[in-house]
Write a protein that holds these residues in place. Structure first.
Motif, short mmCIF file in Angstrom:
data_model
loop_
_atom_site.label_atom_id
_atom_site.label_comp_id
_atom_site.label_asym_id
_atom_site.label_seq_id
_atom_site.Cartn_x
_atom_site.Cartn_y
_atom_site.Cartn_z
N ALA A 128 3.18 133.78 106.36
CA ALA A 128 3.55 132.48 106.92
C ALA A 128 2.49 131.43 106.63
O ALA A 128 2.82 130.29 106.25
CB ALA A 128 3.77 132.61 108.43
N VAL A 129 1.22 131.79 106.80
CA VAL A 129 0.14 130.85 106.53
C VAL A 129 0.08 130.52 105.04
O VAL A 129 -0.10 129.35 104.65
CB VAL A 129 -1.20 131.42 107.02
CG1 VAL A 129 -2.37 130.55 106.55
CG2 VAL A 129 -1.22 131.53 108.54
N THR A 130 0.23 131.50 104.20
CA THR A 130 0.22 131.28 102.75
C THR A 130 1.35 130.34 102.33
O THR A 130 1.15 129.41 101.54
CB THR A 130 0.35 132.62 102.00
OG1 THR A 130 -0.74 133.47 102.35
CG2 THR A 130 0.34 132.39 100.49
N GLY A 184 -1.84 127.50 103.48
CA GLY A 184 -3.10 127.89 104.09
C GLY A 184 -3.46 127.10 105.33
O GLY A 184 -4.60 127.18 105.80
N GLU A 185 -2.51 126.36 105.87
CA GLU A 185 -2.78 125.52 107.04
C GLU A 185 -2.13 126.09 108.30
O GLU A 185 -1.33 127.04 108.24
CB GLU A 185 -2.26 124.10 106.79
CG GLU A 185 -3.01 123.36 105.69
CD GLU A 185 -4.47 123.09 106.02
OE1 GLU A 185 -4.79 122.92 107.22
OE2 GLU A 185 -5.30 123.07 105.09
N TYR A 186 -2.45 125.47 109.43
CA TYR A 186 -1.93 125.90 110.73
C TYR A 186 -0.40 125.95 110.73
O TYR A 186 0.27 125.06 110.19
CB TYR A 186 -2.40 124.94 111.82
CG TYR A 186 -1.73 125.18 113.16
CD1 TYR A 186 -2.29 126.06 114.07
CD2 TYR A 186 -0.53 124.55 113.48
CE1 TYR A 186 -1.68 126.30 115.31
CE2 TYR A 186 0.09 124.78 114.71
CZ TYR A 186 -0.49 125.66 115.60
OH TYR A 186 0.13 125.90 116.81
N ILE A 187 0.13 126.99 111.36
CA ILE A 187 1.57 127.06 111.58
C ILE A 187 1.80 127.75 112.93
O ILE A 187 1.04 128.63 113.33
CB ILE A 187 2.28 127.82 110.44
CG1 ILE A 187 3.81 127.73 110.62
CG2 ILE A 187 1.83 129.27 110.35
CD1 ILE A 187 4.59 128.22 109.41
N GLY A 188 2.81 127.31 113.64
CA GLY A 188 3.11 127.89 114.94
C GLY A 188 4.59 128.22 115.05
O GLY A 188 5.44 127.62 114.38
N PHE A 189 4.89 129.21 115.89
CA PHE A 189 6.27 129.64 116.11
C PHE A 189 6.53 129.69 117.61
O PHE A 189 5.77 130.32 118.35
CB PHE A 189 6.50 131.03 115.52
CG PHE A 189 6.30 131.12 114.03
CD1 PHE A 189 7.36 130.96 113.17
CD2 PHE A 189 5.03 131.38 113.52
CE1 PHE A 189 7.17 131.05 111.80
CE2 PHE A 189 4.84 131.47 112.15
CZ PHE A 189 5.91 131.30 111.29
#
Length: 228
Positions: free
Chosen positions: A36-38, A42-47
């Motif tokens: 998910a980050v890739t 390479g940045e922030y991600i939220g679910f």
């Protein structure tokens, strides 16, 4: 077990159930986070919620009978009232890249009484992104308006600057926890001022947060504000 955990949370500020997640489930969740980050550069991600978590254990954890019973029993042991028959508000936060700093060192109160945190992956170099808790800073407010006033007093530049100053001065009232992937950390998120330290831009710090029991869920003021 639940009563002992509730007492520990109240007296120490947090409790830990070591290796709560099995190694196979943890590896699958770690692979999900890395992908998910890739995919997000390479940045922030939220679910939020469970619908986008694939086949990881996180997709089914909020309905797991043992986990549900654990959280409800902890609530009942501490509050002395029957646990509400409600679900969890779940978030998976994946800190990485230059945006990780924006999602760190923001002290806050949760809207839910009990917070369950499961680290999925933590940096193995540089700053590990410790969890910082100022335990049991306030009581449960009788009204949503009282809770809202607390949040306004906390969520502003001056207050945040003061909290960060005290933190970096080494305030002994703050608990600094290095997190172990797969263990379960429990604390009173509603009552405790807390945040996370940043991690290095080339690392990933991913934590699952499951929040239980909003004491102001039925507030008329809260419902009106959400409509606007």
């Amino acid at each position: 077990m639940s009563k002992a955990l509730a007492l520990e949370i109240t007296s120490k500020g947090y409790a830990v159930v070591e290796d709560y997640v099995g190694p196979d489930d943890l590896r699958m969740a770690q692979a999900f986070v890395f992908d998910a980050v890739t995919a997000n550069g390479g940045e922030y991600i939220g679910f939020a919620g469970t619908q986008d978590l694939g086949d990881t254990f996180l997709a089914s954890l909020p309905a797991d009978p043992d986990f549900v019973a654990l959280c409800r029993n902890i609530y009942e042991s501490a509050i002395g009232q029957p646990a509400p028959d409600v679900g969890f508000y779940q978030i998976l936060r994946c800190l990485s890249g230059g945006s990780a700093k924006k999602h760190s060192m923001r002290f806050h109160f949760d809207s839910y009484i009990l917070t369950a945190l499961i680290p999925i992956t933590v940096p193995d170099h540089g700053n590990p992104g410790r969890l910082a808790i100022h335990p049991n800073t306030r009581d449960i407010r009788r009204t949503y308006l009282g809770n809202l006033i607390d949040k306004v007093l906390v969520d502003n530049r001056l207050s945040q600057a003061l909290f960060n100053w005290a933190y970096h001065r080494g305030s002994k009232r703050v608990v600094r926890l290095s997190l172990k992937p797969g263990s379960l950390y429990l604390f009173w998120g509603y009552r405790s001022l807390h945040t996370n330290e940043p991690c290095d831009a080339d690392a990933i710090r991913a934590t699952a947060l499951l929040h239980y029991a909003d004491p102001h869920a039925d507030s008329w003021i809260k419902q009106r504000l959400r409509r606007h």
